[in-house]
Design a protein around this motif. Sequence first.
Motif, PDB file in Angstrom:
ATOM      1  N   ALA A 126      46.951 -66.737 -66.357  1.00  0.00           N
ATOM      2  CA  ALA A 126      45.741 -67.408 -65.877  1.00  0.00           C
ATOM      3  C   ALA A 126      45.821 -68.921 -66.082  1.00  0.00           C
ATOM      4  O   ALA A 126      44.905 -69.639 -65.701  1.00  0.00           O
ATOM      5  N   LEU A 129      43.753 -75.715 -62.556  1.00  0.00           N
ATOM      6  CA  LEU A 129      43.044 -76.018 -61.313  1.00  0.00           C
ATOM      7  C   LEU A 129      41.570 -76.311 -61.578  1.00  0.00           C
ATOM      8  O   LEU A 129      41.029 -77.302 -61.099  1.00  0.00           O
ATOM      9  N   VAL A 130      40.925 -75.469 -62.370  1.00  0.00           N
ATOM     10  CA  VAL A 130      39.505 -75.682 -62.667  1.00  0.00           C
ATOM     11  C   VAL A 130      39.314 -76.974 -63.452  1.00  0.00           C
ATOM     12  O   VAL A 130      38.349 -77.707 -63.223  1.00  0.00           O
ATOM     13  N   VAL A 166      43.615 -61.848 -62.578  1.00  0.00           N
ATOM     14  CA  VAL A 166      43.479 -63.184 -61.992  1.00  0.00           C
ATOM     15  C   VAL A 166      43.792 -63.105 -60.503  1.00  0.00           C
ATOM     16  O   VAL A 166      44.569 -62.256 -60.070  1.00  0.00           O
ATOM     17  N   SER A 182      51.078 -63.819 -60.038  1.00  0.00           N
ATOM     18  CA  SER A 182      50.510 -64.681 -61.066  1.00  0.00           C
ATOM     19  C   SER A 182      50.329 -63.891 -62.365  1.00  0.00           C
ATOM     20  O   SER A 182      49.288 -63.272 -62.578  1.00  0.00           O
ATOM     21  N   GLU A 205      45.591 -63.521 -57.214  1.00  0.00           N
ATOM     22  CA  GLU A 205      46.986 -63.756 -56.884  1.00  0.00           C
ATOM     23  C   GLU A 205      47.277 -63.215 -55.491  1.00  0.00           C
ATOM     24  O   GLU A 205      46.592 -62.327 -55.006  1.00  0.00           O
ATOM     25  N   HIS A 250      45.246 -71.255 -63.126  1.00  0.00           N
ATOM     26  CA  HIS A 250      43.838 -71.260 -62.735  1.00  0.00           C
ATOM     27  C   HIS A 250      43.022 -72.176 -63.652  1.00  0.00           C
ATOM     28  O   HIS A 250      42.121 -72.884 -63.198  1.00  0.00           O
TER      29      HIS A 250
END
Length: 149
Positions: free
Chosen positions: A72, A78-79, A34, A69, A36, A75
């Motif tokens: 995941a 966020l998405v 991921v 990080s 980072e 992430h």
Amino acid sequence: MLQSLLPPFVRLGLLGLLAVVVFLREAGLITLTVPENARLVPEHVLGRGRVLGGIQFGFEMGTGMRTYSPSALPHLVLVSLLLAVPFSGAMAAAVGFAAARWIMAAASITHSDDGEWTTLWHSNQRLLAVVTTVGTIGSLLLGLWIAGW
């Protein structure tokens, strides 16, 4: 806003696909790195005082400007904020993220400095990753259901 550019079925399809990939990664079934910024916040930041140093430290950690990080999940959140969660849901996501960071810190300080916490964490790491992934995805689904998806 990205949500107005893509039809709902495309956004939810992408989000669902990402949720499956993140689950598989966190469960250890696939390997996926991921993004980072693998740097720690330097000590001089805390030397700026409790208020300014604390604000800068929190900003850099919270935005990912300086942090490792291992998961995941941030992430995925966020998405989901970009693709599906209504703007009002951003506050709930922020509170959830802050609570999770606090719980981790609070749990670790209840252990001694002899490495017990690290040993305990590593022995339960996969289970904790799966449980937190299921909790995150469940929270996202609940939030989307409440929002009327």
